[in-house]
Design an enzyme around this catalytic site. Sequence first.
Site, PDB file in Angstrom:
ATOM      1  N   GLY A   1      -0.977  -1.782   6.826  1.00 30.22           N
ATOM      2  CA  GLY A   1      -1.442  -2.938   7.179  1.00 30.22           C
ATOM      3  C   GLY A   1      -2.674  -3.805   7.554  1.00 30.22           C
ATOM      4  O   GLY A   1      -2.856  -3.230   6.532  1.00 30.22           O
TER       5      GLY A   1
ATOM      6  N   ASP B   1      -9.052  -0.109   5.588  1.00 30.41           N
ATOM      7  CA  ASP B   1      -8.651   1.494   5.958  1.00 30.41           C
ATOM      8  C   ASP B   1      -8.253   2.448   4.929  1.00 30.41           C
ATOM      9  O   ASP B   1      -9.199   3.662   5.515  1.00 30.41           O
ATOM     10  CB  ASP B   1      -7.863   0.806   7.041  1.00 30.41           C
ATOM     11  CG  ASP B   1      -6.536   0.777   6.704  1.00 30.41           C
ATOM     12  OD1 ASP B   1      -6.028  -0.060   5.292  1.00 30.41           O
ATOM     13  OD2 ASP B   1      -5.464   1.693   7.133  1.00 30.41           O
TER      14      ASP B   1
ATOM     15  N   GLY C   1      -5.902  -3.662   7.710  1.00 21.38           N
ATOM     16  CA  GLY C   1      -6.851  -2.944   7.672  1.00 21.38           C
ATOM     17  C   GLY C   1      -7.651  -3.121   8.211  1.00 21.38           C
ATOM     18  O   GLY C   1      -8.201  -1.954   9.415  1.00 21.38           O
TER      19      GLY C   1
ATOM     20  N   ARG D   1     -14.547  -7.318   0.450  1.00 22.10           N
ATOM     21  CA  ARG D   1     -14.122  -6.507   1.446  1.00 22.10           C
ATOM     22  C   ARG D   1     -13.513  -4.779   1.144  1.00 22.10           C
ATOM     23  O   ARG D   1     -12.844  -4.771   0.451  1.00 22.10           O
ATOM     24  CB  ARG D   1     -12.910  -7.228   1.679  1.00 22.10           C
ATOM     25  CG  ARG D   1     -12.454  -6.750   2.923  1.00 22.10           C
ATOM     26  CD  ARG D   1     -11.362  -6.323   2.623  1.00 22.10           C
ATOM     27  NE  ARG D   1     -10.559  -5.992   3.489  1.00 22.10           N
ATOM     28  CZ  ARG D   1      -8.967  -5.228   3.902  1.00 22.10           C
ATOM     29  NH1 ARG D   1      -8.513  -5.352   2.847  1.00 22.10           N
ATOM     30  NH2 ARG D   1      -8.465  -4.978   4.241  1.00 22.10           N
ATOM     31  N   VAL D   2     -14.013  -4.066   1.796  1.00 26.10           N
ATOM     32  CA  VAL D   2     -13.135  -2.926   1.651  1.00 26.10           C
ATOM     33  C   VAL D   2     -12.478  -3.312   3.556  1.00 26.10           C
ATOM     34  O   VAL D   2     -12.450  -2.655   4.584  1.00 26.10           O
ATOM     35  CB  VAL D   2     -14.319  -1.560   1.670  1.00 26.10           C
ATOM     36  CG1 VAL D   2     -12.789  -0.229   1.897  1.00 26.10           C
ATOM     37  CG2 VAL D   2     -14.708  -1.284   0.568  1.00 26.10           C
TER      38      VAL D   2
ATOM     39  N   THR E   1       0.924  -1.635   0.126  1.00 27.72           N
ATOM     40  CA  THR E   1       0.396   0.189   0.190  1.00 27.72           C
ATOM     41  C   THR E   1       0.620   1.209  -0.307  1.00 27.72           C
ATOM     42  O   THR E   1       1.723   1.027   0.341  1.00 27.72           O
ATOM     43  CB  THR E   1      -1.028  -0.216   1.172  1.00 27.72           C
ATOM     44  OG1 THR E   1      -1.518  -1.320   1.099  1.00 27.72           O
ATOM     45  CG2 THR E   1      -1.543   1.152   1.755  1.00 27.72           C
TER      46      THR E   1
HETATM   47  N1  ASP Z   1      -4.163  -1.375   5.045  1.00 25.27           N
HETATM   48  C1  ASP Z   1      -4.268  -1.950   3.867  1.00 25.27           C
HETATM   49  C2  ASP Z   1      -5.629  -3.126   3.916  1.00 25.27           C
HETATM   50  O1  ASP Z   1      -6.569  -3.217   4.849  1.00 25.27           O
HETATM   51  C3  ASP Z   1      -3.964  -2.998   2.932  1.00 25.27           C
HETATM   52  C4  ASP Z   1      -2.333  -2.654   3.731  1.00 25.27           C
HETATM   53  O2  ASP Z   1      -1.662  -1.730   4.274  1.00 25.27           O
HETATM   54  O3  ASP Z   1      -1.001  -3.710   3.256  1.00 25.27           O
HETATM   55  O4  ASP Z   1      -6.819  -2.824   2.752  1.00 25.27           O
END
Ligand code: ASP
Length: 345
Positions: free
Chosen positions: A265, A244, A267, A241-242, A213
């Site tokens: 991270g 953060d 989410g 799915r969505v 990300t």
């Molecule tokens: N935070 C993002 C999500 O959960 C994924 C990531 O940051 O690696 O969609």
Amino acid sequence: MMRSIFFILLFIAICVPCQDLFAQSASKPRYILAIHGGAGTILKKNMTVEMEKEYTNTLKLALSKGYEALKAGKSSVEAIAQTITILEDSPLFNAGKGAVFTNDGKNELDASIMDGANLKAGAVAGVTTIKNPIKAAIAVMQHSEHVMMVGAGAAQFAKSQHLEIVDPSYFWTKARWDALQKAKARDKERAELDHNANHTAIPEVYKDEKFGTVGCVALDRQGNLAAGTSTGGMTNKKFGRVGDAPIIGAGTYANNQSVAVSCTGWGEFFIRSVAAYQVSARMLYAKQSVEEAARGVIDEIGKMGGDGGLIALDKDGKLIMPFNTEGMYRGSVAEDGTISVEIYK
Ligand code: ASP
């Protein structure tokens, strides 16, 4: 008597400029822009010299674009748009081209932006044809009365804003496709184990293949903070799915009174801890420093069982980039143009 006054004056004349010198060398640089390119199991032993160079060069290119924009007097929002566009266009990161795949083999992208000057925000989620989701998020903020648009409606709006629309196949990359096949094979193995043990565990679809990300925080010449985040989400995500990243307050937050934050991270944990807003709230209401606030949030997420990191730039140009994973692609530019990039712990 005259002699001692002379020596006292001489002493003051020597010491005062020295103090200034010490104060200057002790003061930290003022940062104006920082980025992350995702947190996760990023280990030096798994990285070739060429790969490391590619990541480093792309991060540096993105940072220098953002720096040029700020130096030219552009707003923090504009600098973020230019910086994140470089990262979205690179197949190395899980945003734009190079996004991870959903369980049914699609790329569903999320992005958001927040302007700390007026607390305006924009976001898109689950979009499949917008080349640069960060630009769509900015268009939602600047040219609509809404904060968040999803799926086909968001694409229709992006088209009306003359943003570039691409065929979904544009986002396909082999590395991410292979990662999906690995995740699915693991799912199958787990399902068989559960079947034999006669119980069903919650499918652990999110671990490992999930970093990349991208996010950016910036402080412009007018003293305005902004934050933006863009992602393909997590490999093997299901059912629309969505995470953060497009949720204001979870993955992205900016407020001129406190801080600009972009997270990366797992989410679900960042949503449940309202991570980005929590950094600001700790600073405003618990009077914590940006360091205490940002570390506090990552520690809390760790205790909940989540992992990831964030970048936080406060209104005075103080920057902190904590994470609880093995690595996080990250970089910063100071006011004097000094660029630095790091990957590992
Ligand atoms: N935070 C993002 C999500 O959960 C994924 C990531 O940051 O690696 O969609």
